[in-house]
Enzyme design. Structure first.
Site, PDB file in Angstrom:
ATOM      1  N   ALA A  73      25.069 -13.516  16.441  1.00 22.34           N
ATOM      2  CA  ALA A  73      25.128 -14.834  17.068  1.00 22.34           C
ATOM      3  C   ALA A  73      23.816 -15.224  17.748  1.00 22.34           C
ATOM      4  O   ALA A  73      23.570 -16.394  18.003  1.00 22.34           O
ATOM      5  CB  ALA A  73      26.264 -14.868  18.093  1.00 22.34           C
ATOM      6  N   LYS A  74      22.995 -14.231  18.109  1.00 23.51           N
ATOM      7  CA  LYS A  74      21.692 -14.444  18.764  1.00 23.51           C
ATOM      8  C   LYS A  74      21.815 -15.376  19.963  1.00 23.51           C
ATOM      9  O   LYS A  74      21.044 -16.322  20.132  1.00 23.51           O
ATOM     10  CB  LYS A  74      20.659 -14.969  17.758  1.00 23.51           C
ATOM     11  CG  LYS A  74      20.390 -13.993  16.609  1.00 23.51           C
ATOM     12  CD  LYS A  74      19.332 -14.522  15.671  1.00 23.51           C
ATOM     13  CE  LYS A  74      19.044 -13.530  14.554  1.00 23.51           C
ATOM     14  NZ  LYS A  74      20.170 -13.428  13.584  1.00 23.51           N
ATOM     15  N   ARG A  75      22.750 -15.074  20.833  1.00 23.41           N
ATOM     16  CA  ARG A  75      22.967 -15.904  22.022  1.00 23.41           C
ATOM     17  C   ARG A  75      21.950 -15.541  23.108  1.00 23.41           C
ATOM     18  O   ARG A  75      21.503 -14.400  23.214  1.00 23.41           O
ATOM     19  CB  ARG A  75      24.383 -15.716  22.549  1.00 23.41           C
ATOM     20  CG  ARG A  75      25.474 -16.208  21.600  1.00 23.41           C
ATOM     21  CD  ARG A  75      25.357 -17.701  21.336  1.00 23.41           C
ATOM     22  NE  ARG A  75      26.530 -18.218  20.646  1.00 23.41           N
ATOM     23  CZ  ARG A  75      26.544 -18.639  19.393  1.00 23.41           C
ATOM     24  NH1 ARG A  75      25.435 -18.590  18.664  1.00 23.41           N
ATOM     25  NH2 ARG A  75      27.658 -19.115  18.857  1.00 23.41           N
TER      26      ARG A  75
END
Length: 293
Positions: A106-108
């Site tokens: 998700a690369k949040r």
């Protein structure tokens, strides 16, 4: 492998321990589940929620017995809206039932209460999106990720922080600073979070911690040039770029050197191109696993 993901946090072994056990049992392969529109078409599926669900179910059933972890690319589910996210929830629940670890790609990354909300979504007990781990972007500062790092430790889950990526644009940020590069500072920050009982080991301890790193399999000599010692971090290393993107096991062994035992190599398109037949998918994953071993 026991379904640790569905256990209460108090009974769940730490993420690094579970990942190390999965890698020892199944090899260092992470199979990406990336439902690109072009792949859906190649599989003879429509680019809609029904096609997405069929793709995800087939990949889960074929790859879960082979891979140490599965990595669904969240954006490719999000593009189908709320019903696409429902398919992702079903995929994560299915993986828990089958006892295979998941990495939500998700690369949040954010600050304060927003980061805490992202942490609850992807790592919180009872969240329908909870995975065994999630990828994070540290470019608002490593400590901005603290809510997710702390929650991962509390729940026996993990995170993978973007450290050194192989996309051409990455160097313009990550390599800045030479010996004190952005990448090096981010990577070294994981060491204290991965230290058992807060004590940084002097050397020799290679048990994996909860805070992993994303390091591109095709970064070549960048680790050496930037003076980065991955082995000292005890970080699991998620290495995208193996297979279709060009990195071979020999390339990766040269790149990662003494940290090779920490590396979980990711292949997505190289395996998924063998679909939609489940037996061919599984065979492709087995070949990738055996090549890495």
């Amino acid at each position: 492998m026991p379904d640790a993901g569905s256990q209460p946090a108090a009974a769940r072994a730490p993420f690094g321990q579970r990942l190390a056990a999965a890698m020892a049992a199944r090899g260092p392969l992470c199979a990406g589940i990336d439902p690109h529109p072009s792949l859906l078409a190649e599989w003879g599926l429509d680019d809609d929620v029904a096609g997405l669900a069929r793709f995800a179910h087939t990949a889960l059933e074929a790859l879960s017995p082979v891979a140490a972890a599965l990595k669904p690319q969240v954006a490719l589910f999000e593009r189908h809206g709320s019903r696409g996210l429902a398919v992702l929830e079903e995929l994560l629940a299915g993986a828990r039932e089958l006892g295979v670890l998941t990495i939500a790609d998700a690369k949040r990354g954010d600050i304060g209460s927003t980061m805490a909300a992202y942490a609850d979504a992807w790592l919180g007990e009872g969240s329908p999106l909870a995975a065994d781990s999630v990828t994070l972007s540290p470019y608002l500062g490593y400590e901005s990720l603290r809510p997710a790092i702390d929650l991962a430790k509390e729940t026996g889950r993990g995170v993978f922080v973007l450290g050194l990526t192989s996309n051409p644009e990455g160097a313009s940020v990550q390599h800045v600073g030479g010996d004190a590069s952005v990448a090096r500072r981010i990577i070294e920050a994981t060491r204290a979070d991965n230290a058992p009982d807060g004590v940084v080991p002097a050397g020799g301890d290679r048990g994996l911690g909860p805070v992993g790193l994303v390091i591109g399999a095709t970064v070549g000599p960048a680790l050496e040039e930037l003076g980065i010692d991955l082995a000292a971090t005890r970080a699991p290393v998620l290495a995208p770029g193996y297979g279709a993107q060009g990195a071979t096991p020999a390339d990766m062994r040269r790149t990662f050197g003494g940290a090779w035992g920490q590396v979980l190599a990711t292949s997505s398109r190289g395996i998924l191109a063998a679909g939609p037949d489940a037996s061919r998918l599984r065979s492709a994953a087995e070949r990738a696993r055996d090549e890495l071993a």
